[in-house]
Write a protein that holds these residues in place. Structure first.
Motif, PDB file in Angstrom:
ATOM      1  N   UNK A 136       0.861  -1.117   0.148  1.00 10.54           N
ATOM      2  CA  UNK A 136       0.006   0.010  -0.075  1.00 10.54           C
ATOM      3  C   UNK A 136       0.927   1.478   0.038  1.00 10.54           C
ATOM      4  N   UNK A 137       2.018   1.265   0.823  1.00 10.20           N
ATOM      5  CA  UNK A 137       2.843   2.371   0.733  1.00 10.20           C
ATOM      6  C   UNK A 137       3.407   2.819  -0.562  1.00 10.20           C
ATOM      7  N   UNK A 138       3.751   1.598  -1.511  1.00  8.54           N
ATOM      8  CA  UNK A 138       4.173   1.921  -2.701  1.00  8.54           C
ATOM      9  C   UNK A 138       3.081   2.409  -3.597  1.00  8.54           C
ATOM     10  N   UNK A 139       1.730   1.891  -3.397  1.00  9.24           N
ATOM     11  CA  UNK A 139       0.862   2.740  -4.321  1.00  9.24           C
ATOM     12  C   UNK A 139       0.463   3.930  -3.932  1.00  9.24           C
ATOM     13  N   UNK A 140       0.757   4.307  -2.610  1.00  6.86           N
ATOM     14  CA  UNK A 140       0.458   5.868  -2.238  1.00  6.86           C
ATOM     15  C   UNK A 140       1.354   6.873  -2.859  1.00  6.86           C
ATOM     16  N   UNK A 141       2.864   6.280  -2.832  1.00  9.17           N
ATOM     17  CA  UNK A 141       4.013   6.969  -3.490  1.00  9.17           C
ATOM     18  C   UNK A 141       3.494   7.207  -4.860  1.00  9.17           C
ATOM     19  N   UNK A 142       3.059   6.314  -5.821  1.00 16.90           N
ATOM     20  CA  UNK A 142       2.911   6.406  -7.221  1.00 16.90           C
ATOM     21  C   UNK A 142       1.681   7.202  -7.268  1.00 16.90           C
ATOM     22  N   UNK A 143       0.628   7.244  -6.229  1.00 16.20           N
ATOM     23  CA  UNK A 143      -0.406   8.395  -6.345  1.00 16.20           C
ATOM     24  C   UNK A 143       0.105   9.699  -6.231  1.00 16.20           C
ATOM     25  N   UNK A 144       0.738   9.730  -5.257  1.00 15.28           N
ATOM     26  CA  UNK A 144       1.224  11.010  -4.843  1.00 15.28           C
ATOM     27  C   UNK A 144       2.204  11.697  -5.809  1.00 15.28           C
ATOM     28  N   UNK A 145       2.885  10.895  -6.517  1.00 13.00           N
ATOM     29  CA  UNK A 145       3.706  11.280  -7.903  1.00 13.00           C
ATOM     30  C   UNK A 145       2.894  11.731  -8.852  1.00 13.00           C
ATOM     31  N   UNK A 146       1.653  10.848  -9.117  1.00 16.95           N
ATOM     32  CA  UNK A 146       0.652  11.480 -10.102  1.00 16.95           C
ATOM     33  C   UNK A 146       0.098  12.823  -9.938  1.00 16.95           C
ATOM     34  N   UNK A 147      -0.371  12.910  -8.532  1.00 13.71           N
ATOM     35  CA  UNK A 147      -0.879  14.153  -8.177  1.00 13.71           C
ATOM     36  C   UNK A 147       0.096  15.237  -8.313  1.00 13.71           C
ATOM     37  N   UNK A 183      -1.041  21.758 -14.395  1.00 15.21           N
ATOM     38  CA  UNK A 183      -2.104  22.969 -13.905  1.00 15.21           C
ATOM     39  C   UNK A 183      -1.700  24.355 -13.680  1.00 15.21           C
ATOM     40  N   UNK A 184      -0.358  24.124 -12.957  1.00 15.42           N
ATOM     41  CA  UNK A 184       0.290  25.368 -12.443  1.00 15.42           C
ATOM     42  C   UNK A 184       0.914  26.149 -13.750  1.00 15.42           C
ATOM     43  N   UNK A 185       1.518  25.339 -14.593  1.00 15.12           N
ATOM     44  CA  UNK A 185       2.160  25.870 -16.034  1.00 15.12           C
ATOM     45  C   UNK A 185       1.140  26.162 -16.910  1.00 15.12           C
ATOM     46  N   UNK A 186       0.003  25.752 -16.748  1.00 15.53           N
ATOM     47  CA  UNK A 186      -1.282  26.328 -17.736  1.00 15.53           C
ATOM     48  C   UNK A 186      -1.785  27.561 -17.012  1.00 15.53           C
ATOM     49  N   UNK A 187      -1.760  27.774 -15.814  1.00 15.81           N
ATOM     50  CA  UNK A 187      -2.243  28.764 -15.134  1.00 15.81           C
ATOM     51  C   UNK A 187      -1.363  29.969 -15.491  1.00 15.81           C
ATOM     52  N   UNK A 188      -0.047  29.675 -15.409  1.00 12.08           N
ATOM     53  CA  UNK A 188       0.968  30.777 -15.588  1.00 12.08           C
ATOM     54  C   UNK A 188       0.945  31.000 -17.188  1.00 12.08           C
ATOM     55  N   UNK A 189       0.886  30.079 -18.241  1.00  8.01           N
ATOM     56  CA  UNK A 189       0.712  30.525 -19.553  1.00  8.01           C
ATOM     57  C   UNK A 189      -0.469  31.379 -19.806  1.00  8.01           C
ATOM     58  N   UNK A 190      -1.526  30.887 -19.143  1.00 12.59           N
ATOM     59  CA  UNK A 190      -2.827  31.724 -19.675  1.00 12.59           C
ATOM     60  C   UNK A 190      -2.597  33.077 -19.094  1.00 12.59           C
ATOM     61  N   UNK A 191      -2.294  33.276 -17.771  1.00 10.03           N
ATOM     62  CA  UNK A 191      -2.016  34.922 -17.152  1.00 10.03           C
ATOM     63  C   UNK A 191      -1.107  35.553 -17.988  1.00 10.03           C
ATOM     64  N   UNK A 192       0.180  35.082 -18.427  1.00 14.15           N
ATOM     65  CA  UNK A 192       0.912  35.297 -19.294  1.00 14.15           C
ATOM     66  C   UNK A 192       0.311  36.116 -20.700  1.00 14.15           C
ATOM     67  N   UNK A 193      -0.441  35.091 -21.309  1.00 12.42           N
ATOM     68  CA  UNK A 193      -1.344  35.358 -22.543  1.00 12.42           C
ATOM     69  C   UNK A 193      -2.250  36.628 -22.303  1.00 12.42           C
ATOM     70  N   UNK A 194      -2.913  36.502 -21.308  1.00 14.45           N
ATOM     71  CA  UNK A 194      -4.008  37.484 -20.907  1.00 14.45           C
ATOM     72  C   UNK A 194      -3.357  38.893 -20.730  1.00 14.45           C
ATOM     73  N   UNK A 195      -2.213  38.897 -19.867  1.00 15.08           N
ATOM     74  CA  UNK A 195      -1.247  40.264 -19.952  1.00 15.08           C
ATOM     75  C   UNK A 195      -1.059  40.643 -21.090  1.00 15.08           C
ATOM     76  N   UNK A 196      -0.475  39.880 -21.697  1.00 10.97           N
ATOM     77  CA  UNK A 196       0.099  40.358 -23.178  1.00 10.97           C
ATOM     78  C   UNK A 196      -1.189  40.992 -24.167  1.00 10.97           C
ATOM     79  N   UNK A 197      -2.311  40.323 -24.066  1.00 10.08           N
ATOM     80  CA  UNK A 197      -3.196  41.082 -24.857  1.00 10.08           C
ATOM     81  C   UNK A 197      -3.465  42.271 -24.405  1.00 10.08           C
TER      82      UNK A 197
END
Ligand code: CUA
Length: 313
Positions: free
Chosen positions: A56-67, A74-88
């Motif tokens: 179970x510990x190994x499964x938890x680790x895999x899930x944590x890495x996936x998350x 998500x963070x990269x998308x948020x940064x890219x979108x805010x960059x795009x909006x500011x540029x507009x």
């Protein structure tokens, strides 16, 4: 003259400042989380062993890495979108802008306010006046090499390229002094290539503009008259224009209202008669490499010339 990229003087630079703080905030958060996990892992390490693959510990680790990968995406998308909006926002075409033609030279800025009526065009150098609240659209090009106009308090940065027009919009939210600098290495005096920017209330701006439309002030004393005679009899006239006199050179800055400007040599020296004398007699000593040649004048002539230039308000 100094600039602070984080002290915003208008909505466009405010947009950039906001984007900066979003990036700093998210990056700081990620840093703290990563360091937190690192400290946690280091503390647990002593005597610990890797969990068996199917536990179970190994499964938890895999899930944590996936998350973590998901959150990173998500963070990269948020940064890219805010960059795009500011540029507009920053690059949007402004409504009813004041159009100003900016030509970069080694190492000064030629500035011309565009007006459909040619008699209402104002030419100046190294000093940009703008009305508060109204967008000012700079239409920029370069005369020799690539330069870059950077006005961090009013917007970002844009290159000026020989034979090509680029635009940059400035909006000042309040009256005051701002500075722009050349931000692209353009030769020996790249560091001495600044623009003093002055934002006025619209009525004040109108007065400044009307004053700039006037020809050079008539000499009001024999000393100033002598100064003008010295100027007209020297090589100054081959490079500089003073409207209303015989001086009509175009390779150097327009001097019709040079006495009203704050600086000499694109920010190299504060503007006053003594420093004008120093500049005229030894420009290379003040700004090595400048294309302005030294002019050798007898002491009284030099003083009269500097007083005359200072009187051109
Ligand atoms: Cu012009 Cu650097």
């Amino acid at each position: 003259m100094s600039t602070n990229a984080l002290l915003s003087g208008g909505p466009l630079s405010g947009e950039i400042a906001q984007l900066f703080w979003i990036f700093v905030g998210i990056a700081a958060f990620v840093y703290v989380v990563v360091i937190g996990f690192l400290v946690f892992a280091l503390r647990r390490r002593e005597g610990a062993r890797a969990a068996p693959a199917d536990s179970p510990a190994a499964h938890r680790a895999v899930r944590a890495i996936g998350i973590s990968v998901g959150v990173t995406a998500v963070i990269l998308v948020v940064l890219a979108v805010s960059d795009f909006m500011s540029n507009r926002v920053i690059a949007a075409t402004p409504q009813d802008p004041l159009r100003v033609r900016v030509t970069a030279h080694q190492w000064w800025w030629e500035i011309e306010y565009v007006d459909p009526d040619p008699t209402r065009r104002v030419r100046t150098a190294n000093e940009l006046h703008l009305p508060v609240g109204r967008p000012v659209q700079l239409e920029m090009t370069a005369d020799d090499v690539i330069h870059s106009f950077w006005a961090p308090e009013l917007n970002g940065k844009k290159d000026l390229l020989p034979g090509y027009l680029t635009t940059l919009t400035l909006i000042a939210a309040r009256a005051g002094d701002y500075t722009a600098e050349c931000a692209e290495f353009c030769g020996f005096q790249h560091a001495n290539m600044r623009v003093a920017m002055v934002a006025h209330d619209p009525a004040d701006f109108g007065r400044w503009y009307d004053a700039q439309l006037q020809p050079g002030a008539e000499p009001a004393s024999p000393d100033l008259l002598r100064g003008r005679d010295v100027l007209l009899g020297s090589t100054c006239v081959m490079c500089h224009n003073i409207t209303g006199t015989g001086a009509s050179g175009v390779t150097g800055p327009d001097l019709t209202h040079v006495g009203s400007r704050r600086w000499i040599g694109a920010g190299a020296l504060p503007n006053d008669p003594a420093r004008l004398s120093a500049w005229i007699s030894d420009p290379q000593g003040i700004k090595p490499g400048t294309h302005m040649p030294a002019t050798q004048l007898e002491g009284k002539d030099l003083t009269a010339l500097s007083n005359y230039l200072a009187s051109l308000k």
